[in-house]
Structures are given as C-alpha cells and as structure tokens.
Scaffold this motif. Structure first.
Motif, PDB file in Angstrom:
ATOM      1  N   GLU B   2       0.817  -1.202   0.000  1.00 54.21           N
ATOM      2  CA  GLU B   2       0.000   0.000   0.000  1.00 54.21           C
ATOM      3  C   GLU B   2       0.860   1.266   0.000  1.00 54.21           C
ATOM      4  O   GLU B   2       0.413   2.324  -0.380  1.00 54.21           O
ATOM      5  CB  GLU B   2      -0.916   0.022   1.227  1.00 54.21           C
ATOM      6  N   ARG B   3       2.076   1.121   0.440  1.00 52.80           N
ATOM      7  CA  ARG B   3       2.939   2.283   0.619  1.00 52.80           C
ATOM      8  C   ARG B   3       3.116   3.061  -0.682  1.00 52.80           C
ATOM      9  O   ARG B   3       3.115   4.286  -0.691  1.00 52.80           O
ATOM     10  CB  ARG B   3       4.298   1.798   1.154  1.00 52.80           C
ATOM     11  N   ARG B   4       3.264   2.324  -1.802  1.00 49.69           N
ATOM     12  CA  ARG B   4       3.531   2.994  -3.064  1.00 49.69           C
ATOM     13  C   ARG B   4       2.372   3.917  -3.438  1.00 49.69           C
ATOM     14  O   ARG B   4       2.564   5.081  -3.783  1.00 49.69           O
ATOM     15  CB  ARG B   4       3.763   1.955  -4.181  1.00 49.69           C
ATOM     16  N   GLY B   5       1.161   3.356  -3.335  1.00 48.64           N
ATOM     17  CA  GLY B   5       0.010   4.191  -3.676  1.00 48.64           C
ATOM     18  C   GLY B   5      -0.114   5.389  -2.752  1.00 48.64           C
ATOM     19  O   GLY B   5      -0.454   6.488  -3.176  1.00 48.64           O
ATOM     20  N   PHE B   6       0.193   5.146  -1.509  1.00 48.14           N
ATOM     21  CA  PHE B   6       0.120   6.226  -0.533  1.00 48.14           C
ATOM     22  C   PHE B   6       1.077   7.347  -0.920  1.00 48.14           C
ATOM     23  O   PHE B   6       0.723   8.512  -0.949  1.00 48.14           O
ATOM     24  CB  PHE B   6       0.469   5.660   0.843  1.00 48.14           C
ATOM     25  N   ASN B  87      -7.939   3.473 -10.493  1.00 52.08           N
ATOM     26  CA  ASN B  87      -7.279   3.016  -9.266  1.00 52.08           C
ATOM     27  C   ASN B  87      -5.875   3.608  -9.202  1.00 52.08           C
ATOM     28  O   ASN B  87      -4.971   3.166  -9.906  1.00 52.08           O
ATOM     29  CB  ASN B  87      -7.233   1.484  -9.255  1.00 52.08           C
ATOM     30  N   ARG B  88      -5.699   4.573  -8.369  1.00 52.23           N
ATOM     31  CA  ARG B  88      -4.397   5.245  -8.248  1.00 52.23           C
ATOM     32  C   ARG B  88      -3.472   4.518  -7.280  1.00 52.23           C
ATOM     33  O   ARG B  88      -2.357   4.984  -7.025  1.00 52.23           O
ATOM     34  CB  ARG B  88      -4.609   6.685  -7.747  1.00 52.23           C
ATOM     35  N   LEU B  89      -3.958   3.443  -6.708  1.00 58.01           N
ATOM     36  CA  LEU B  89      -3.141   2.723  -5.731  1.00 58.01           C
ATOM     37  C   LEU B  89      -2.501   1.503  -6.391  1.00 58.01           C
ATOM     38  O   LEU B  89      -2.741   1.211  -7.560  1.00 58.01           O
ATOM     39  CB  LEU B  89      -4.007   2.312  -4.531  1.00 58.01           C
ATOM     40  N   ALA B  90      -1.709   0.792  -5.607  1.00 60.25           N
ATOM     41  CA  ALA B  90      -0.939  -0.323  -6.154  1.00 60.25           C
ATOM     42  C   ALA B  90      -1.674  -1.652  -6.056  1.00 60.25           C
ATOM     43  O   ALA B  90      -1.309  -2.605  -6.734  1.00 60.25           O
ATOM     44  CB  ALA B  90       0.396  -0.423  -5.424  1.00 60.25           C
TER      45      ALA B  90
END
Ligand code: CU
Lengths: 333, 340
Positions: B2-6, B87-90
C-alpha cells in the motif's frame, strides 16, 4: 474548555440558571443525585451505581448534601398525564455535573438537558419545564458524559398517561388516548452492565485519554434493576402475576447500548405504540428486535393459564453474537 | 504494497481530506440523461479528534483529492450511469453499487480494477429502483471500512420531492453516511501486515467527520465539525420536511436518535415499511444497513412555552459511538438539528 471545581473535567458547561418562561406547574418532580449506590448480582458480586433521588421523599442521596449515598435503581419513575405542565427540578452539588434529558419528550433547547447546547447542572438547581403532548413510554437519563453516566444507572422510567377517554369508568387505564385498555402493567427497562466501567470517575475520559468508553464488555444483563440471570424470574417488581382474562401492557425500554431481542416465550404481543407514538396499526409479534433507547408498548392477553418465560437477548453491536440473556416470567392463574 | 500508492497520492500533493458532502440539490428532468462520473481511488491520512492519524482510502473526485465518503451521486430512474473508476493505488480494488433491498444482487459491479488500472461501468436504471444506495469496494470484507464508500440517490422519474413514487413528500434531502474506525485495521492495511480478526472501533464518523464541542479546536468549523457542516446538519424552519438517507458503511449497528422531533420512518434496508411509524430512535443495521426517514421540522411538541427555534442533537444512542480514542465524549457521530 471548561473544568469543574476539581479541575478534572473538560468539555462540560456548568450552569444552573433560571428557567425561561417559568410558570407554576401542574406537577413537580424534585430530583437529586446519588453517586454511591450499588447493585448486587446473582453471583454475589456488586458494582457501584449512580442515579437520581426523589428529594420530595427525603432522598438526599443518603449522605445528606454530599450526594455520596445510595438510592433506588432504576431512579424513581416520573409519571404524568398528557397536557400537564411538568417541572423536573435537578439539584447537583459542587462535586460533579449532571443533567436530565427526558428521552422522547421534545421540549425547548433549554429544557432538553443536553449540556453542550445548554448547560450541565452544577452547584445549584435547574428546573426543566415541559408539557407532554403524547401519551406513551419514555425514559429519562443523564446526558453528561453519557456513555458512562447512563451505564452507571442514571435513568428512570418516564410514563405519560393519556387524558381520560370520555365515558370511561374511573380507574380505566389506557395506553394512549382512546387506545387499548389494560389491567396489569410491566415496565421492563433492559440494560447490560460492564463492571469495568463502574470504577470510573464521573468525568472519565472527557479531557482525552483512553478509558475504554468505546468498548463495552457487559457481564450482567438486567431487567429494571434486577439481575436477569435468575432473580428477575421471580422478583415481584419484574415478573408479572396476572389472572386469566386480564390484559397486560408491557412497556419495554431498551435501556442499554447494544441491540436486543425480546421474545415473549410463545405469547403473541400486540405492539400498539413505540417511542411514545401509537402505531397506525397494531403489530402482532412474538419477538421484537430493538436498539438503544427504543421503546415498544405491547398488549398481551393470554388465552390460558400458565407460565411463560420472557427472554431478552443482548447482541454485540458488531458481530451480532448473543452476549447474554435476561429472563423473567408472565404467570397467568 | 500500500505504501507505493500512498506515496503516489502524497506526491500528487493532495491538499486536504474532503468530507461530508451530504446535502443534495435536485431538479428533475423530463428526459433521461447519461451521468458521467470519474472516481479516483486514492489514499492518505485523516487526523482523528484526539490527534491520531489514520490511513484511509476513498473514491475521490480527482487524483489529488481524498473524499471520505465519496461525493454523493444523485440521478433519476431511466438515467444511464457511466462511471469510470481509476485506481491510483498499487493494489487491486473494485466498485460495487449495492442492491436496493437486503439480499438483492448489486446493481452493478466493476470486477477487479488492478493497481494503476481503470474500469468503466455502464448501467441504465430501470423504473422501480428509486431509493437510497451505498456504493463501495467489496474486494475485501474491510475495504469499505477504510473509507471506500459513498451514497447514491435514485429519484423517481420526474419527481423532486418523493423518495419513491407515492411516498410522503419532503422539501430537502441529505445523506448521513456512518463509519466506524478501528485504527488497528487501517494500520495493518497501510503496513501490509495481517488484518486483525477482531475489530474494536475507536472513532465514529458521520459523513467523514465527528462532532466537536464548544471549546474544542475546530469547533463550529464546517470543514471539521460535523455539528456545523451544512451538508450534514439538519437545518430548517418549521415545515422544512427533510429526507435523510442514512447509510451504514461501518462495522457496528447504530441507534439513530433525533431530539426535538420524531422521524417518519419510510424504509428499512431498502424495503418500504408497511406503514409510517413515528420514531425518535431508528435501528440502523450494520453490514451496509440503510434507513430512509423524514425529519418533519414541526415545532418541538412538548415545549412550554412553545418554541419554533433552537439547537438540538442528532446522536447515536449506542453511546460508545459518541467518543474518540476511548474517551472524549462529544467527539463522535453526532450532528446539529437547527430550528432556524
Ligand atoms: Cu450524569
């Protein structure tokens, strides 16, 4: 930020002003405070209980002016007739703050007992003035640090009787104006007790910090101040003893914080009102699912003699798991 | 993961968490329309009233926003919803509009939307679907609790003042979207660790905010205080009957209690009640429970002398929900009822 005299409370709003538009009432209830009552459960253990006293009956909190005594649990009922101008005076000393919210009664802001929108009664007396327009079942409770103060027991029944229906013989009891009549009445305020909460001070958590008020883990399940494990099966203040041919009105109050399911043990209830309002049509049911502070007025007419066991299940608000069951009886002879 | 999307969301520089867009204005159309909408799945942090920072995700209006809950969507029967979800997250997410009634299949489901990907759903609303809906992510059982939820109102064709054809009428309408937050869940998702098997919520929101009492930082600031947010508070003059679409995105059931007036209870979990009961407490179920009710804005009946103005609370009566972080009574799911 406000603090009390001890400097321990935050976000409280002390006051005891004059009542706006004060008039001579038709009926007066004088309530004080007790902060050192107790309830003993069927397993022999007990917890501290707080509540309201009846000052007119000499109930000064047991310890004179310090409000450190005991009192009845639930607090003494308030019973009025629709249309009466009612005064509920609340006297609180300098040690703490409390209010009375007449739940389901809909008065002015000043008389609603919600501290952050008016005041928390402190070091004096405030007289709540209101005039109920709808007969039915209500309850009153403190609205200061409400998760704690209501859990500690600061509530009592509030019944609004209807004006007499013309032509009724004296003594006729009706659920609401021109509504169903009844002979026998039961008030079942069903509540759950988490002993861990019953060691906290009145202001617990108000300035922040984790005192666990998000996390209720009840161990005892009670009906109108009586342990539902076994005492409520026979306690004469809870269990119903009636004659065949009589009509019972159960005023069921969900007085806890978790959802409940009350089952009438095989009897069918005709639910005629809820939250102080008649239903458009009676609802016949053997069980009711309710959540915190809902009230249901249930007419029951047993058609034979017998013993019925009424059960109240207390359900976890997240999982729905049955956390405990309280039981009482309807005995028909 | 989740860190990347964050971080991506962070570097996009989203300015602030957007919350509580509940008040709806609506003018009916004679003709059906196509409602085009793009939702961006974004993540970031929200500060709770005790200062604790919570990782949240939302269906947002832009890649630089974080909307919890999502901006509500309003449309009418016959319209075509054309919603693109980016979806902007990973990690994989999805988008579902729940069915009208409990047990109904979803109106529409996007299927998996891979990290960095997008999907477009198209759904033409048939007659008979007027009502209140939750949209959410059900890729996991808990994504909805992280903030991936929002409200959808489908109006009867041609109506501006009914919940469903023939319903009691209203003047105004708004959403109350409730959520319950256990930081242990949000932290686990943020850190990619095992999600707790038992959750105990510590924060309770209405339209993404908590109430803030007099004296608190942010008191009366509509961007922070659910009591003051004009899109959450019930404000009106006598006669301003207001439809409230109550949607429970959270993990707990709640007892919705209004002061000053009883509510006219129209629906439970999408099903029209056999008759209208007047209630001061409504049992709002968890697991995506829904209730529609009208707050009638009648003069408070039991006041003496009579009044037509005042401030009153709507609060949840399961009082644990009125706290934050295990204390702080008055910092929970509550709003103001203003008789103007
Ligand atoms: Cu109190």
């Amino acid at each position: 930020m406000s603090t009390n005299g001890n400097g321990n409370a935050c976000y409280v709003y002390p006051g005891a002003p004059a009542t706006p538009g004060f008039v001579t009432p038709d009926v007066l209830f004088q309530r004080g405070i007790y902060m050192n009552g107790s309830m003993t459960f069927d397993d022999g253990k007990s917890v501290t209980i707080w509540g309201f006293t009846d000052l007119a009956a000499g109930g000064g909190g047991g310890g004179g002016g310090d409000q450190m005594g005991g009192g009845s649990f639930p607090s003494p009922a308030i019973r009025v007739t629709e249309g009466q101008i009612v005064h509920t005076s609340l006297s609180v000393n300098m040690m703490w703050m409390h209010t009375i919210h007449h739940h389901g009664i809909e008065p002015s802001t000043e008389n609603d007992g919600v501290g952050h929108l008016s005041w928390d009664v402190y070091n004096g007396t405030y007289t709540y003035q209101w005039r109920p327009q709808h007969a039915g079942t209500y309850f009153y409770h403190c609205h200061v640090n409400t998760p704690l103060h209501a859990e500690m027991g600061m509530y009592g029944a509030l019944i609004v009787d209807p004006k007499p229906t013309p032509g009724d013989p004296a003594g006729t009891k009706r659920a609401f104006y021109n509504g169903p009549t009844y002979d026998v009445e039961a008030i079942w305020a069903c509540d759950e007790i988490d002993p861990a909460w019953h060691t906290l001070p009145w202001y617990a958590g108000t300035c922040g910090g984790d005192v666990g008020l998000n996390n209720l883990n009840p161990r005892y399940f009670i009906i109108t101040g009586v342990d539902g494990a076994s005492s409520a099966l026979t306690n004469p203040a809870v269990a119903v003893n009636m004659k065949l041919g009589q009509t019972l009105l159960v005023r069921y109050i969900c007085a806890g914080f978790y959802p409940q399911k009350i089952s009438f043990g095989g009897l069918i209830a005709s639910v005629v009102a809820s939250d102080g309002r008649p239903l458009p049509a009676a609802w016949n049911t053997g069980a009711i699912e309710a959540h915190s502070a809902e009230r249901y007025d249930c007419i029951i007419k047993p058609t034979s003699t017998g013993i019925w066991t009424v059960s109240i299940q207390y359900l976890h608000w997240r999982t729905g798991a049955v956390l405990g069951t309280a039981k009482t009886r309807i005995n028909v002879t | 993961m989740e860190r990347r999307g964050f971080l991506k969301a962070g570097t996009a520089g989203f300015a602030s968490l957007m919350t509580g867009t509940g008040l709806l204005s609506w003018a009916p159309r004679a003709e059906a329309a196509t409602i085009n909408k793009t939702l961006y799945i974004t993540a970031g942090t929200q500060t709770m009233p005790d200062g604790v920072s919570i990782y949240v995700k939302g269906f947002s209006d832009s890649s630089a926003d974080l909307n919890v809950p999502a901006t509500p969507i309003i449309c009418q029967e016959g319209d075509t919803l054309q919603i693109t979800i980016i979806n902007r997250l990973a990690v994989t997410h999805n988008f579902v509009i729940g069915g009208l009634k409990a047990g109904d299949p979803p109106l529409v489901s996007s299927g998996d939307i891979a990290g960095g990907g997008s999907k477009t759903i198209t759904y033409t609303i048939p007659t008979g679907k007027a009502g209140s809906y939750l949209f959410y992510d059900n890729k996991t059982s808990y994504n909805v609790f992280l903030g991936l939820h929002g409200g959808l109102a489908i109006m009867p064709a041609g109506s501006s003042n009914q919940l469903y054809s023939g319903s009691p009428t209203f003047v105004k309408q708004l959403f109350w979207v409730f959520n319950d937050i256990d930081p242990a869940l949000n932290n686990a998702v943020q850190n990619g660790t095992a999600v707790p098997t038992s959750l105990t919520p510590r924060y309770f929101t209405i339209n993404g905010q908590t109430s803030l009492p007099p004296g608190a930082v942010g008191f009366d600031d509509p961007t922070k205080d659910a009591m003051a947010n004009p899109e959450t508070q019930l404000a009106g003059s006598v006669g301003d009957r207001t439809l409230v679409r109550m949607l429970n995105a959270g993990m707990c059931s709640h007892a919705v209690h209004t002061h000053a007036n009883h509510m006219e209870w129209l629906t439970d979990r999408g099903t029209v009640r056999p008759s209208v009961w007047k209630k001061d407490v409504l049992y709002l179920r968890n697991q995506l429970g829904k209730i529609d009710a009208i707050y009638p804005f009648e003069a408070p009946p039991d006041a003496y002398p009579p009044v037509t103005t005042g401030h009153f609370p709507m609060h949840l009566h399961d009082e644990m929900s009125q706290t934050a972080g295990g204390g702080l009574y008055l910092f929970g799911a509550m709003t103001d009822i203003v008789f103007k």
